[in-house]
Design a protein around this motif. Structure first.
Motif, PDB file in Angstrom:
ATOM      1  N   VAL A   2       0.860  -1.175   0.000  1.00  0.00           N
ATOM      2  CA  VAL A   2       0.000   0.000   0.000  1.00  0.00           C
ATOM      3  C   VAL A   2       0.897   1.227   0.000  1.00  0.00           C
ATOM      4  CG1 VAL A   2      -1.702   1.314   1.326  1.00  0.00           C
ATOM      5  CG2 VAL A   2      -1.866  -1.170   1.214  1.00  0.00           C
ATOM      6  N   GLN A   4       0.907   4.846   1.150  1.00  0.00           N
ATOM      7  CA  GLN A   4       0.133   5.699   2.044  1.00  0.00           C
ATOM      8  C   GLN A   4       0.762   7.087   2.086  1.00  0.00           C
ATOM      9  OE1 GLN A   4      -0.125   4.214   6.040  1.00  0.00           O
ATOM     10  NE2 GLN A   4      -1.657   5.700   6.620  1.00  0.00           N
ATOM     11  N   ILE A   6       1.005  10.482   3.936  1.00  0.00           N
ATOM     12  CA  ILE A   6       0.767  10.958   5.292  1.00  0.00           C
ATOM     13  C   ILE A   6       1.087  12.452   5.356  1.00  0.00           C
ATOM     14  CG2 ILE A   6       1.364  10.687   7.729  1.00  0.00           C
ATOM     15  CD1 ILE A   6       2.274   7.789   6.984  1.00  0.00           C
ATOM     16  N   SER A  14       4.194  -0.072   2.481  1.00  0.00           N
ATOM     17  CA  SER A  14       4.245  -1.292   3.285  1.00  0.00           C
ATOM     18  C   SER A  14       5.305  -2.206   2.678  1.00  0.00           C
ATOM     19  CB  SER A  14       2.873  -1.975   3.321  1.00  0.00           C
ATOM     20  OG  SER A  14       2.405  -2.246   2.020  1.00  0.00           O
ATOM     21  N   VAL A  94      -3.284   5.622  -0.808  1.00  0.00           N
ATOM     22  CA  VAL A  94      -4.218   5.995   0.247  1.00  0.00           C
ATOM     23  C   VAL A  94      -3.849   7.338   0.875  1.00  0.00           C
ATOM     24  CG1 VAL A  94      -5.111   5.259   2.500  1.00  0.00           C
ATOM     25  CG2 VAL A  94      -4.670   3.557   0.719  1.00  0.00           C
ATOM     26  N   ASP A  96      -5.889   9.888   3.890  1.00  0.00           N
ATOM     27  CA  ASP A  96      -7.052   9.958   4.793  1.00  0.00           C
ATOM     28  C   ASP A  96      -7.885   8.677   4.737  1.00  0.00           C
ATOM     29  OD1 ASP A  96      -6.453  12.407   5.855  1.00  0.00           O
ATOM     30  OD2 ASP A  96      -8.101  13.483   4.902  1.00  0.00           O
ATOM     31  N   ASP A  97      -7.221   7.538   4.673  1.00  0.00           N
ATOM     32  CA  ASP A  97      -7.866   6.214   4.694  1.00  0.00           C
ATOM     33  C   ASP A  97      -8.748   5.918   3.490  1.00  0.00           C
ATOM     34  OD1 ASP A  97      -6.646   5.499   7.114  1.00  0.00           O
ATOM     35  OD2 ASP A  97      -8.216   6.493   8.262  1.00  0.00           O
ATOM     36  N   VAL A  98      -8.529   6.613   2.365  1.00  0.00           N
ATOM     37  CA  VAL A  98      -9.314   6.332   1.168  1.00  0.00           C
ATOM     38  C   VAL A  98      -8.359   6.198  -0.022  1.00  0.00           C
ATOM     39  CG1 VAL A  98      -9.774   8.761   0.603  1.00  0.00           C
ATOM     40  CG2 VAL A  98     -11.348   7.010  -0.174  1.00  0.00           C
ATOM     41  N   ASP A  99      -8.627   5.215  -0.881  1.00  0.00           N
ATOM     42  CA  ASP A  99      -7.827   4.992  -2.086  1.00  0.00           C
ATOM     43  C   ASP A  99      -8.159   6.081  -3.106  1.00  0.00           C
ATOM     44  OD1 ASP A  99      -6.645   4.094  -4.436  1.00  0.00           O
ATOM     45  OD2 ASP A  99      -7.182   1.999  -4.109  1.00  0.00           O
ATOM     46  N   SER A 115     -14.518  15.416   5.366  1.00  0.00           N
ATOM     47  CA  SER A 115     -13.508  15.190   6.401  1.00  0.00           C
ATOM     48  C   SER A 115     -12.806  16.485   6.800  1.00  0.00           C
ATOM     49  CB  SER A 115     -12.491  14.141   5.936  1.00  0.00           C
ATOM     50  OG  SER A 115     -11.720  14.632   4.863  1.00  0.00           O
TER      51      SER A 115
END
Length: 158
Positions: A2, A4, A6, A14, A94, A96-99, A115
């Motif tokens: 993934v 991500q 941030i 990952s 990803v 904010d926790d969305v793809d 959000s």
């Protein structure tokens, strides 16, 4: 794996060490040791490095102070109109926790606004605060590329 994004930090992959805003080119290359690194091009950057992941290309770029100031992630596969039907495999990107590449652009924009993010929409580019620029082809319902800016990026063109 993934990818991500941030806020204020950088990119978490990952299975690989994080690539953080402010890193030097040498630090990024050491982080990606053993991976096939290429040199993507973006006008005005002091250096670049990139790796190809399943279905996405990740490029990172140095700012005017020679530090990692932005990341550019792009889908490498063709989209269908409704985004999901017939998608080839790709690593989720990803924020904010969305793809960012899976959901239709209109739904993603609604989610980001809900959000609390400041979102400015154009025909092909959507800006999310000073952090993200999401790009989509005018005929495609999903975003296909994202530029992720560091908090202190010192890029002449920004």
């Amino acid at each position: 794996m993934v990818v991500q994004l941030i806020s204020g930090y950088g990119v978490r992959l990952s299975g690989l060490p994080d690539v953080t805003f402010g890193m030097s080119r040498q630090e990024v290359l050491a982080t990606w040791s053993g991976k096939r690194v290429h040199r993507p091009f973006v006008c005005g950057m002091s250096w670049s490095g990139g790796i190809d992941l399943t279905g996405v290309d990740l490029g990172v770029f140095g700012d005017d102070e020679q530090r990692l100031g932005l990341a550019l992630i792009s889908r490498m596969t063709r989209f269908y109109e409704n985004c999901r039907e017939g998608l080839l495999p790709y690593e989720p990107v990803v924020f904010d926790d969305v793809d960012l590449f899976y959901w239709p652009a209109a739904e993603l924009v609604d989610f980001l606004r809900a959000s609390g993010r400041q979102v400015t929409e154009g025909v092909t580019i959507t800006r999310v605060g000073r952090e993200l620029e999401l790009w989509r082809d005018p005929v495609t319902a999903c975003f296909t590329s994202v530029t992720f800016w560091g908090p202190r990026a010192t890029l002449a063109e920004r």
